[in-house]
Every structure is written in structure tokens, then in C-alpha cells.
Design a protein around this motif. Structure first.
Motif, PDB file in Angstrom:
ATOM      1  N   TYR A  90       0.865  -1.178   0.000  1.00  0.00           N
ATOM      2  CA  TYR A  90       0.000   0.000   0.000  1.00  0.00           C
ATOM      3  C   TYR A  90       0.906   1.234   0.000  1.00  0.00           C
ATOM      4  CZ  TYR A  90      -3.862  -3.127   0.627  1.00  0.00           C
ATOM      5  OH  TYR A  90      -4.793  -4.122   0.417  1.00  0.00           O
ATOM      6  N   LEU A  91       0.778   2.013  -1.061  1.00  0.00           N
ATOM      7  CA  LEU A  91       1.644   3.171  -1.268  1.00  0.00           C
ATOM      8  C   LEU A  91       0.871   4.461  -1.030  1.00  0.00           C
ATOM      9  CD1 LEU A  91       3.328   1.873  -4.503  1.00  0.00           C
ATOM     10  CD2 LEU A  91       4.596   2.493  -2.447  1.00  0.00           C
ATOM     11  N   CYS A  92       1.497   5.373  -0.344  1.00  0.00           N
ATOM     12  CA  CYS A  92       0.938   6.689  -0.108  1.00  0.00           C
ATOM     13  C   CYS A  92       1.793   7.713  -0.858  1.00  0.00           C
ATOM     14  CB  CYS A  92       0.942   6.993   1.389  1.00  0.00           C
ATOM     15  SG  CYS A  92       0.388   8.646   1.835  1.00  0.00           S
ATOM     16  N   ALA A  93       1.149   8.731  -1.386  1.00  0.00           N
ATOM     17  CA  ALA A  93       1.871   9.804  -2.070  1.00  0.00           C
ATOM     18  C   ALA A  93       1.251  11.132  -1.689  1.00  0.00           C
ATOM     19  CB  ALA A  93       1.823   9.611  -3.587  1.00  0.00           C
ATOM     20  N   SER A  94       2.046  12.187  -1.730  1.00  0.00           N
ATOM     21  CA  SER A  94       1.515  13.517  -1.487  1.00  0.00           C
ATOM     22  C   SER A  94       2.014  14.464  -2.565  1.00  0.00           C
ATOM     23  CB  SER A  94       1.887  14.027  -0.093  1.00  0.00           C
ATOM     24  OG  SER A  94       3.272  14.272   0.015  1.00  0.00           O
ATOM     25  N   SER A  95       1.331  15.580  -2.686  1.00  0.00           N
ATOM     26  CA  SER A  95       1.681  16.551  -3.711  1.00  0.00           C
ATOM     27  C   SER A  95       1.277  17.936  -3.222  1.00  0.00           C
ATOM     28  CB  SER A  95       0.953  16.220  -5.022  1.00  0.00           C
ATOM     29  OG  SER A  95       1.336  17.084  -6.053  1.00  0.00           O
ATOM     30  N   PRO A  96       2.099  18.935  -3.496  1.00  0.00           N
ATOM     31  CA  PRO A  96       1.752  20.279  -3.051  1.00  0.00           C
ATOM     32  C   PRO A  96       0.842  20.975  -4.051  1.00  0.00           C
ATOM     33  CG  PRO A  96       3.901  20.319  -4.073  1.00  0.00           C
ATOM     34  CD  PRO A  96       3.435  18.884  -4.113  1.00  0.00           C
ATOM     35  N   ASP A 100       3.708  23.102 -10.647  1.00  0.00           N
ATOM     36  CA  ASP A 100       3.313  23.019 -12.050  1.00  0.00           C
ATOM     37  C   ASP A 100       3.168  21.598 -12.567  1.00  0.00           C
ATOM     38  OD1 ASP A 100       5.069  25.976 -13.315  1.00  0.00           O
ATOM     39  OD2 ASP A 100       3.166  25.707 -12.276  1.00  0.00           O
ATOM     40  N   THR A 101       4.093  20.750 -12.178  1.00  0.00           N
ATOM     41  CA  THR A 101       4.093  19.402 -12.736  1.00  0.00           C
ATOM     42  C   THR A 101       3.053  18.497 -12.094  1.00  0.00           C
ATOM     43  OG1 THR A 101       5.739  18.636 -11.166  1.00  0.00           O
ATOM     44  CG2 THR A 101       6.556  19.520 -13.256  1.00  0.00           C
ATOM     45  N   GLY A 102       2.527  18.877 -10.934  1.00  0.00           N
ATOM     46  CA  GLY A 102       1.624  17.976 -10.229  1.00  0.00           C
ATOM     47  C   GLY A 102       2.318  16.711  -9.765  1.00  0.00           C
ATOM     48  N   GLU A 103       3.634  16.786  -9.611  1.00  0.00           N
ATOM     49  CA  GLU A 103       4.419  15.610  -9.244  1.00  0.00           C
ATOM     50  C   GLU A 103       3.950  14.996  -7.947  1.00  0.00           C
ATOM     51  OE1 GLU A 103       8.543  16.523  -8.950  1.00  0.00           O
ATOM     52  OE2 GLU A 103       9.060  14.662  -7.927  1.00  0.00           O
ATOM     53  N   LEU A 104       3.873  13.664  -7.938  1.00  0.00           N
ATOM     54  CA  LEU A 104       3.542  12.918  -6.729  1.00  0.00           C
ATOM     55  C   LEU A 104       4.827  12.439  -6.071  1.00  0.00           C
ATOM     56  CD1 LEU A 104       0.747  12.925  -8.066  1.00  0.00           C
ATOM     57  CD2 LEU A 104       0.452  10.579  -7.266  1.00  0.00           C
ATOM     58  N   PHE A 105       4.883  12.582  -4.754  1.00  0.00           N
ATOM     59  CA  PHE A 105       6.023  12.126  -3.970  1.00  0.00           C
ATOM     60  C   PHE A 105       5.555  10.912  -3.172  1.00  0.00           C
ATOM     61  CE2 PHE A 105       8.896  15.741  -4.609  1.00  0.00           C
ATOM     62  CZ  PHE A 105       8.018  16.679  -5.129  1.00  0.00           C
ATOM     63  N   PHE A 106       6.147   9.779  -3.450  1.00  0.00           N
ATOM     64  CA  PHE A 106       5.703   8.528  -2.840  1.00  0.00           C
ATOM     65  C   PHE A 106       6.527   8.153  -1.626  1.00  0.00           C
ATOM     66  CE2 PHE A 106       2.529   6.505  -5.550  1.00  0.00           C
ATOM     67  CZ  PHE A 106       2.608   7.262  -6.706  1.00  0.00           C
ATOM     68  N   GLY A 107       5.852   7.464  -0.688  1.00  0.00           N
ATOM     69  CA  GLY A 107       6.549   6.798   0.389  1.00  0.00           C
ATOM     70  C   GLY A 107       7.037   5.441  -0.092  1.00  0.00           C
ATOM     71  N   GLU A 108       7.653   4.700   0.807  1.00  0.00           N
ATOM     72  CA  GLU A 108       8.196   3.404   0.415  1.00  0.00           C
ATOM     73  C   GLU A 108       7.179   2.275   0.558  1.00  0.00           C
ATOM     74  OE1 GLU A 108      12.844   4.233   0.524  1.00  0.00           O
ATOM     75  OE2 GLU A 108      12.137   2.520   1.695  1.00  0.00           O
ATOM     76  N   GLY A 109       6.039   2.595   1.085  1.00  0.00           N
ATOM     77  CA  GLY A 109       4.962   1.628   1.111  1.00  0.00           C
ATOM     78  C   GLY A 109       4.883   0.817   2.391  1.00  0.00           C
ATOM     79  N   SER A 110       3.717   0.250   2.599  1.00  0.00           N
ATOM     80  CA  SER A 110       3.483  -0.706   3.695  1.00  0.00           C
ATOM     81  C   SER A 110       3.112  -2.032   3.056  1.00  0.00           C
ATOM     82  CB  SER A 110       2.344  -0.238   4.596  1.00  0.00           C
ATOM     83  OG  SER A 110       2.682   0.905   5.320  1.00  0.00           O
TER      84      SER A 110
ATOM     85  N   TYR B  36       7.109   8.096 -14.690  1.00  0.00           N
ATOM     86  CA  TYR B  36       7.640   7.758 -13.378  1.00  0.00           C
ATOM     87  C   TYR B  36       8.499   6.507 -13.490  1.00  0.00           C
ATOM     88  CZ  TYR B  36       4.575  10.984 -10.803  1.00  0.00           C
ATOM     89  OH  TYR B  36       3.965  12.102 -10.290  1.00  0.00           O
ATOM     90  N   GLN B  37       9.432   6.380 -12.550  1.00  0.00           N
ATOM     91  CA  GLN B  37      10.332   5.234 -12.482  1.00  0.00           C
ATOM     92  C   GLN B  37      10.144   4.564 -11.128  1.00  0.00           C
ATOM     93  OE1 GLN B  37      14.438   6.288 -11.488  1.00  0.00           O
ATOM     94  NE2 GLN B  37      15.151   5.010 -13.176  1.00  0.00           N
ATOM     95  N   GLN B  38      10.074   3.246 -11.115  1.00  0.00           N
ATOM     96  CA  GLN B  38       9.925   2.544  -9.840  1.00  0.00           C
ATOM     97  C   GLN B  38      10.945   1.426  -9.719  1.00  0.00           C
ATOM     98  OE1 GLN B  38       6.227   0.414  -9.094  1.00  0.00           O
ATOM     99  NE2 GLN B  38       6.434   0.718  -6.898  1.00  0.00           N
ATOM    100  N   PHE B  39      11.758   1.513  -8.670  1.00  0.00           N
ATOM    101  CA  PHE B  39      12.694   0.445  -8.339  1.00  0.00           C
ATOM    102  C   PHE B  39      11.995  -0.545  -7.417  1.00  0.00           C
ATOM    103  CE2 PHE B  39      16.120   2.307 -10.469  1.00  0.00           C
ATOM    104  CZ  PHE B  39      16.226   3.648 -10.133  1.00  0.00           C
ATOM    105  N   PRO B  40      12.466  -1.785  -7.367  1.00  0.00           N
ATOM    106  CA  PRO B  40      11.861  -2.777  -6.467  1.00  0.00           C
ATOM    107  C   PRO B  40      11.836  -2.280  -5.023  1.00  0.00           C
ATOM    108  CG  PRO B  40      13.387  -3.847  -7.977  1.00  0.00           C
ATOM    109  CD  PRO B  40      13.545  -2.367  -8.176  1.00  0.00           C
ATOM    110  N   SER B  41      10.729  -2.530  -4.365  1.00  0.00           N
ATOM    111  CA  SER B  41      10.544  -2.191  -2.945  1.00  0.00           C
ATOM    112  C   SER B  41      10.577  -0.683  -2.678  1.00  0.00           C
ATOM    113  CB  SER B  41      11.607  -2.872  -2.073  1.00  0.00           C
ATOM    114  OG  SER B  41      11.543  -4.264  -2.226  1.00  0.00           O
ATOM    115  N   GLN B  42      10.332   0.113  -3.710  1.00  0.00           N
ATOM    116  CA  GLN B  42      10.249   1.552  -3.515  1.00  0.00           C
ATOM    117  C   GLN B  42       8.999   2.086  -4.191  1.00  0.00           C
ATOM    118  OE1 GLN B  42      13.740   3.848  -4.468  1.00  0.00           O
ATOM    119  NE2 GLN B  42      15.146   2.274  -3.727  1.00  0.00           N
ATOM    120  N   GLY B  43       8.580   3.292  -3.787  1.00  0.00           N
ATOM    121  CA  GLY B  43       7.498   3.950  -4.490  1.00  0.00           C
ATOM    122  C   GLY B  43       8.004   4.564  -5.783  1.00  0.00           C
TER     123      GLY B  43
END
Lengths: 115, 111
Positions: A90-96, A100-110, B36-43
Motif C-alpha cells: 500500500y503506497l501513499c503519495a503527497s503533492s503540493p 506546475d508538474t503535479g508531481e507525486l512524492f511517494f513513500g516506500e509503502g506498507s 515515473y520510475q519505480q525500483f523494487p521495494s520503492q514507491g
């Protein structure tokens, strides 16, 4: 840290139990997303929060899934009566707002494993 | 949201240039193309975004033809560390909402 933080990183549970997954977005980011990624699959959208607006829950797969975002910051994804098919990352992401780009910043997941 | 189609997998060797093409026939006027680019075990991690013509940054180039119905991500001189899954997304930057990631393209770089 400066990135999106998720906890726990790994969770093993028994079928039928409830689980809570936590996401701490980057400070100041108004948008928050939850995605699910099953083994070898792409990302499946679950839910999206934007500021104080009503969340977009269109991706939640069943009524066993729910999510909250308190105070516009931390979010909790709750899965009730877990099933084996809920096993995934389960991945969470946030964005400000205003980026301009609407880029999503992801966590490493659960990583959730339902036995 | 426009649907995208990209190859499931690609193989390459170190030092080669890799081009991954994504089709998005139903792209809307306000839509941007993001990879987007995703490496194993990463977002996933944002690589590059464009609207038309060519965009280049320190990581990759993005080529978009005039009709915008496809786009090509170009990775110059790949290394083993570029082995990852690459996702092509199309959407309106102002309403990112339920971005669709799809299954992406699994790039394997061999020595």
C-alpha cells in the motif's frame, strides 16, 4: 525526514483481522493519495484527498476499506476483516498545491500480508 | 482520463540508449504526459513531464510528436541501476485525482 513516511513497513495479519496503515505526507502538501500494488502489478488507485474537499473514494475496492485524513495532514487507511486478496504493498503519495508538474512524492509503502 | 499503452518489458545492455514508447490515442487538450520510475521495494519517482515537442532533463528526454497520440521516453547510455519499471501517465496537471499508472514497462539492463 523530508519525505513521505509510511508505517508499518511490513504487516502480517490473520484473515479476518482489521489493520491500520499510516501515512505522514510531506509537510505542507495538500494532496494525499493511496494506491495499492499487488505483486508484479501496476498501481491501483484507492483514494485521493485534496485540502478540505470531500475525498475521491472511487477506487476503494469494497466497504471494508476506508481512509481518513485528520487535520489535513496524517492519513490512516483502514482495512476491516482482511482477506488474503488484500495482500499487497500500500503506497501513499503527497503533492503540493501550485506545483506546475503535479508531481507525486511517494513513500516506500506498507507491505501487507494476510495469512 | 486517457488510457495509455506501453510494452510490458524491454531488455537492454549497459551503455545503450533505450527508448520506451507509450501510446495515448485519446489524450485531451489539457493533458500532460508524465513518466515515473519505480525500483523494487520503492514507491515510484517522477522522471520527466512534457506537453509537446521535446523535453530534456538530467535523467532523460521525452519526445512528443505533433499529434500527441504517443510519446517516447529516451534514456541515454543506460546502466545496471536503470533497471526498473517505467510508467507513462496522461492527465490534466490541475486535477491529478485518480492518476492511472497501469502496469508500466519493466526495463532490464544487462552487463
Amino acid at each position: 525526514g523530508a519525505g513521505v513516511s509510511q508505517s508499518p513497513s511490513n504487516k502480517v495479519t490473520e484473515k479476518g483481522k482489521d489493520v491500520e496503515l499510516r501515512c505522514d505526507p510531506i509537510s505542507g502538501h495538500t494532496a494525499l493519495y493511496w494506491y495499492r500494488q499487488s505483486l508484479g502489478q501496476g498501481l491501483e488507485f484507492l483514494i485521493y484527498f485534496q485540502g478540505n474537499s470531500a475525498p475521491d473514494k472511487s477506487g476503494l475496492p469494497s466497504d471494508r476499506f476506508s481512509a481518513e485524513r485528520t487535520g489535513g495532514s496524517v492519513s490512516t487507511l483502514t482495512i476491516q476483516r482482511t482477506q488474503q486478496e488484500d495482500s499487497a504493498v500500500y503506497l501513499c503519495a503527497s503533492s503540493p498545491t501550485g506545483l506546475d508538474t503535479g508531481e507525486l512524492f511517494f513513500g516506500e509503502g506498507s507491505r501487507l500480508t494476510v495469512l | 482520463l486517457a488510457k495509455t499503452t506501453q510494452p510490458i518489458s524491454m531488455d537492454s545492455y549497459e551503455g545503450q540508449e533505450v527508448n520506451i514508447t507509450c501510446s495515448h490515442n485519446n489524450i485531451a487538450t489539457n493533458d500532460y504526459i508524465t513518466w515515473y520510475q519505480q525500483f523494487p521495494s520503492q514507491g515510484p519517482r517522477f522522471i520527466i513531464q512534457g506537453y509537446k515537442t521535446k523535453v530534456t532533463n538530467e535523467v532523460a528526454s521525452l519526445f512528443i510528436p505533433a499529434d500527441r497520440k504517443s510519446s517516447t521516453l529516451s534514456l541515454p547510455r543506460v546502466s545496471l541501476s536503470d533497471t526498473a519499471v517505467y510508467y507513462c501517465l496522461v492527465g490534466d496537471r490541475g486535477s491529478q485525482g485518480n492518476l492511472i499508472f497501469g502496469k508500466g514497462t519493466k526495463l532490464s539492463v544487462k552487463p
